[in-house]
Motif scaffolding. Structure first.
Motif, short mmCIF file in Angstrom:
data_model
loop_
_atom_site.label_atom_id
_atom_site.label_comp_id
_atom_site.label_asym_id
_atom_site.label_seq_id
_atom_site.Cartn_x
_atom_site.Cartn_y
_atom_site.Cartn_z
N GLN A 35 0.86 -1.18 0.00
CA GLN A 35 0.00 0.00 0.00
C GLN A 35 0.89 1.24 0.00
OE1 GLN A 35 -2.65 0.08 3.33
NE2 GLN A 35 -4.40 -0.34 2.06
N ARG B 215 -8.42 5.08 1.90
CA ARG B 215 -8.04 5.27 0.50
C ARG B 215 -8.13 6.75 0.10
NH1 ARG B 215 -11.24 1.58 -3.41
NH2 ARG B 215 -10.96 0.17 -1.68
N ALA C 284 -5.07 8.94 -1.14
CA ALA C 284 -5.12 9.52 -2.49
C ALA C 284 -4.91 11.02 -2.45
CB ALA C 284 -6.45 9.19 -3.15
N LEU D 237 -4.68 4.54 -6.77
CA LEU D 237 -5.37 5.46 -5.85
C LEU D 237 -6.01 6.63 -6.60
CD1 LEU D 237 -2.92 5.82 -2.83
CD2 LEU D 237 -5.21 4.86 -2.80
N ALA E 148 -9.75 4.89 -9.83
CA ALA E 148 -9.86 4.77 -8.37
C ALA E 148 -11.11 5.46 -7.85
CB ALA E 148 -8.62 5.37 -7.72
#
Lengths: 493, 109
Positions: free
Chosen positions: A5, A113, A117, A457, B75
């Motif tokens: 990740q 996330r 991002a 992402l 995403a």
């Protein structure tokens, strides 16, 4: 299956309003996740309570079907009863608890996330990292023995964990256990070698490079004596084109893997040997050329310009020492021989020492080449004075020692993007490795996965850097040449 | 686990309610343990069911409250899809909650 990740630092700066909006999203998702988790706990408790009540019902003649004696039967009809199906009730409670828990996990994952991002916590993370690094550096500078002891203790703990976890001795666990110490330790060692004052070491970030300057004076002499200082660069031809046309950073990393890591892992059959770099040419519509230079890392061969000692020279704070590092000289010479002009836009992608070479070329060879973009994977380049005209995309793994050898975090600005990957049990990009044990994450496959996760992402910062990289090598692919470097004594002919 | 006492012809149990939920045992009126259990279950299941409705209503609004804004690409699309799917469990949760409420009522005999 190993996954990575990524967290993103630097690159495109978002507006305050933008960041506030996404912070609100993360807060909302986290709040709902917390409330659902609390709800799941309450339903689970209810399930336990209902199950406990089930045992009480044995005392009810109706629910338990008791007809033992007259007095019980009389009592049974003299008071009101409620028929209960507590088993089904407990089951329903469990079902709801499971739904709540599962949805809470999804929401928390979405919140993480979004935060990654948009790099929402990047500033806070970098600040805390800097404080920790400086504190460890200060401790290491003043109590080197204790710092060494503490490091060994952590390493030992990591080893024991590895033995318990994997059932065998794996030194990589020792390295992983000292991850949080590495930058501070390196800074502390650099600070001692370079004789920094306590205040000076707190304010500076380039202690390792100053230390490397001092060490390089001696190590370069020894190296020259043993390996020679005469560099031969020649064009070599592989059995097939290893580094092919690429359109973005991800493919450039794939080319770098094919050229360097695949050979180190024994998976390459193109016939290329160590100390080989690739220069790919892209012809633009106006007839001018752009170039992509692919530089693998240290191979440690006795006559290779990419040996171990060269790393010290490349890390020096002194530009003259860096320029004299064999690997930097070799790449610069190969670039000239390949026909790269002074004003031709150049992108360089490098792994480990290859990344440091890229940083040195972007710092010290500005009068010879127009280095527009460098991509470094697992390279300690935080303190290199890279030209502000050069975009830097750095990919590092959290628990690898090599990227921490600079003793500092990379600069954070629009032109410098750092992607930091960390191993993750469930989420993230899959690492393309065949190893079934925990291995050092300095292998390029881990950086490739980190970059892929950052791309997945949908980060605007990553997208902008990828676009810039693509714009540098925009044009029709005209082929790749391969250049091999060898070191020898001056009088060896 | 509950413990049981018998006094003056009435059965009662020490509560096994979740923490903070008061027992509804009426000590003055002779009742069977099943009535006590039903009362307790009804009370705490009602409370949790109400809270469940409120929280899941909020979860259902998430696709609007947490729209991805100017975040675009694969995403962001995946985020939107996953966010919209968080409400998928709602029918099951509603159905299970209704069943739980009914079961907690029991059937008077």
């Amino acid at each position: 299956m190993v996954r990575v990740q990524s967290s993103i630092y630097g690159g495109a700066q978002y507006s305050a309003a933008d960041q506030e909006y996404y912070a609100m999203i993360v807060r909302t998702l986290t709040d709902r996740a917390s409330r659902l988790t609390a709800l799941a706990t309450r339903w689970t408790n209810a399930q336990i309570s209902v199950t406990a009540h089930q045992s009480s019902l044995q005392w009810c003649a109706l629910n338990a079907g008791i007809s033992a004696n007259v007095s019980t039967q009389e009592y049974a009809v003299s008071v009101p009863h409620v028929r209960m199906d507590l088993l089904s009730l407990a089951q329903q409670c469990g079902t709801i608890a499971a739904h709540c828990q599962s949805t809470a996990q999804t929401l928390q994952s979405l919140a993480d996330r979004v935060a990654r991002a948009r790099s929402l916590y990047a500033d806070a993370e970098l600040t805390s990292r800097r404080i920790a690094t400086e504190a460890i550096e200060l401790f290491t500078t003043h109590f080197p023995g204790a710092a060494l002891g503490a490091t060994l203790l952590f390493a030992e703990g990591g080893l024991i964990y590895g033995v318990v976890h994997e059932g065998k001795l794996n030194w990589i666990h020792a390295l992983n256990a000292t991850t949080f110490l590495q930058e501070g330790l390196m800074s502390g060692i650099g600070s001692r070698v370079a004789h920094y004052s306590p205040i000076g070491s707190l304010l500076a970030t380039g202690e390792v490079n100053d230390g490397a300057t001092i060490i390089a004076h001696a190590s370069a002499t020894v190296k020259d004596h043993m390996q020679g200082n005469h560099l031969d660069v020649q064009e070599v031809t592989p059995s097939y084109n290893v580094v092919q046309s690429c359109a973005g950073v991800e493919q450039a990393l794939a080319g770098l893997h094919a050229l360097g890591t695949a050979r180190l892992r024994g998976e390459d059959d193109a016939g290329l040997e160590y100390g080989t770099i690739a220069v790919s040419q892209y012809v633009r519509e106006d007839g001018s050329s752009a170039w992509l230079v692919t530089v693998p890392g240290t191979d440690g061969q006795p006559d290779s310009p990419f040996g171990w000692e060269q790393n010290v020279e490349l890390m020096a704070a002194d530009s003259a020492i860096r320029r004299q590092a064999d690997s930097a000289r070799m790449v610069a010479e190969a670039m000239h021989m390949a026909g790269i002009g002074t004003h031709d836009p150049v992108a360089i992608v490098g792994h480990s020492q290859g990344g440091i070479v890229a940083a040195v070329l972007a710092s010290d060879f500005q009068d010879e080449f127009a280095i527009s973009h460098i991509v470094t994977a697992g390279s300690p380049v935080a303190n290199h004075p890279i030209s502000e005209h050069t975009w830097v995309t750095s990919v590092e793994m959290e628990d690898e020692l090599v990227a921490a050898l600079d003793g500092a975090a990379n600069p954070v600005n629009e032109h410098w993007l750092t992607i930091r990957g960390s191993l993750s049990p469930n989420e993230g990009a899959v690492v393309n490795t065949t190893s079934d044990t925990y291995e050092i994450t300095h292998w390029l496959e881990y950086h490739q996965a980190a970059y892929r996760d950052a791309l997945d992402l949908g980060s605007q910062a990553v997208h902008m850097h990828d676009q810039h990289f693509q714009s540098v090598i925009a044009g029709e692919y005209a082929g790749t040449t391969y250049w091999q470097g060898r070191m020898r004594q001056q009088d060896d002919e | 686990m509950s413990s049981m006492t018998i006094s003056n012809g009435s059965l009662s149990a020490t509560t096994t309610n979740p923490f903070g939920v008061a027992s509804t045992v009426n000590w003055g009126v002779p009742t069977c343990i099943c009535t006590t259990v039903a009362n307790e279950c009804r009370t705490f299941i009602n409370q949790i069911a109400t809270e469940t409705t409120i929280v899941w209503d909020d979860v259902q609004r998430l696709p609007i409250d947490c729209a991805p804004g100017d975040w675009h690409g694969t995403a962001a699309d995946l985020y939107t899809v996953q966010l919209s799917k968080t409400g998928d469990a709602l029918p099951s949760v509603s159905s299970a909650t209704r069943s739980a409420l009914l079961l907690a009522e029991g059937t008077a005999v």
